[in-house]
Design a protein around this motif. Structure first.
Motif, PDB file in Angstrom:
ATOM      1  N   THR A  28      -6.435  46.582  46.154  1.00 19.40           N
ATOM      2  CA  THR A  28      -7.498  46.406  47.427  1.00 19.40           C
ATOM      3  C   THR A  28      -6.851  45.482  48.335  1.00 19.40           C
ATOM      4  N   PHE A  29      -5.629  45.435  48.651  1.00 20.11           N
ATOM      5  CA  PHE A  29      -5.182  44.675  49.778  1.00 20.11           C
ATOM      6  C   PHE A  29      -5.871  44.916  51.062  1.00 20.11           C
ATOM      7  N   ASN A  30      -5.976  46.083  51.450  1.00 21.28           N
ATOM      8  CA  ASN A  30      -6.705  46.432  52.553  1.00 21.28           C
ATOM      9  C   ASN A  30      -8.113  45.902  52.633  1.00 21.28           C
ATOM     10  N   ARG A  31      -8.655  45.291  51.591  1.00 25.01           N
ATOM     11  CA  ARG A  31      -9.801  44.595  51.888  1.00 25.01           C
ATOM     12  C   ARG A  31     -10.099  43.191  52.477  1.00 25.01           C
ATOM     13  N   TYR A  32      -8.676  42.744  52.487  1.00 27.09           N
ATOM     14  CA  TYR A  32      -8.555  41.271  52.696  1.00 27.09           C
ATOM     15  C   TYR A  32      -7.905  40.898  54.162  1.00 27.09           C
ATOM     16  N   ILE A  51      -4.277  37.694  60.393  1.00 27.87           N
ATOM     17  CA  ILE A  51      -4.457  39.320  60.907  1.00 27.87           C
ATOM     18  C   ILE A  51      -5.508  39.720  59.880  1.00 27.87           C
ATOM     19  N   ASN A  52      -6.307  40.593  60.602  1.00 26.91           N
ATOM     20  CA  ASN A  52      -7.389  41.057  60.145  1.00 26.91           C
ATOM     21  C   ASN A  52      -7.023  42.445  59.079  1.00 26.91           C
ATOM     22  N   PRO A 100     -11.789  37.220  53.566  1.00 21.80           N
ATOM     23  CA  PRO A 100     -12.543  38.201  53.563  1.00 21.80           C
ATOM     24  C   PRO A 100     -12.437  39.443  54.900  1.00 21.80           C
ATOM     25  N   SER A 101     -12.603  40.435  54.637  1.00 16.40           N
ATOM     26  CA  SER A 101     -12.332  41.596  55.580  1.00 16.40           C
ATOM     27  C   SER A 101     -13.218  41.718  56.681  1.00 16.40           C
ATOM     28  N   TYR A 114     -10.703  31.372  53.093  1.00 22.44           N
ATOM     29  CA  TYR A 114      -9.719  31.848  52.030  1.00 22.44           C
ATOM     30  C   TYR A 114      -9.807  31.863  50.567  1.00 22.44           C
ATOM     31  N   ASN A 115      -9.626  32.910  49.746  1.00 20.20           N
ATOM     32  CA  ASN A 115     -10.062  32.914  48.387  1.00 20.20           C
ATOM     33  C   ASN A 115      -8.706  32.736  47.649  1.00 20.20           C
TER      34      ASN A 115
END
Length: 127
Positions: A28-32, A51-52, A100-101, A114-115
Motif C-alpha cells: 500500500t505504499f502508494n497510499r502514503y 512528496i505526495n 496520509p495520502s 506522519y504515522n
C-alpha cells in the motif's frame, strides 16, 4: 502498517552528492505521502522534503531548496532524496516517514502528521 528502511548515508566532502533511499514494506505504499526529516544531537527533528502519494507534488525546506530533490517509485515501494552541493550543515541523521495520502506536499512539513518512521541513516559532510 508499513515499515521503512533508509539507506545511502555516509561520509562525503562538501560540494559532493549522496542519494538516500527509503524502502517501504507492504503493498500500500502508494497510499502514503512521504517525507524526509533530519536531526542533529540536541536539536529537534526538522523537515527536509515531502512528496505526495503520486509524486505530482513536492515541497522543500528553504535550506535545501535547489540542492535536494525528492522522488518516489511506487512500483519499487521506494522514496529517494538526491542531495547535491552538500554543506557541512547538512550533517545529520536523516529519517524517512510515511503519512496520509490526502495532503499536498506543502501540508506535510510537520512531524505530527506522519504515522511511520524509519530508523535513520547518518549523513556526514566534511569541510
Amino acid at each position: 502498517q508499513v515499515q521503512l528502511v533508509e539507506s545511502g548515508g555516509g561520509l562525503v566532502q562538501a560540494g559532493g552528492s549522496l542519494r538516500l533511499s527509503c524502502a517501504a514494506s507492504g503493498r500500500t505504499f502508494n497510499r502514503y505521502g512521504m517525507g524526509w526529516f533530519r536531526q542533529t544531537p540536541g536539536k529537534e527533528r526538522e523537515f527536509v522534503a515531502a512528496i505526495n502519494w503520486s509524486g505530482g507534488s513536492t515541497y522543500y525546506a528553504d535550506s535545501v531548496k535547489g540542492r535536494f530533490t525528492i522522488s518516489r517509485d511506487n512500483a519499487k515501494n521506494t522514496v529517494y532524496l538526491q542531495m547535491n552541493s552538500l554543506k557541512p550543515e547538512d550533517t545529520a541523521v536523516y529519517y524517512c516517514a510515511a503519512g496520509p495520502s490526502f495532503l499536498t506536499a506543502q501540508r506535510m512539513d510537520v512531524r505530527h502528521i506522519y504515522n511511520y518512521w524509519g530508523q535513520g541513516t547518518q549523513v556526514t559532510v566534511s569541510s
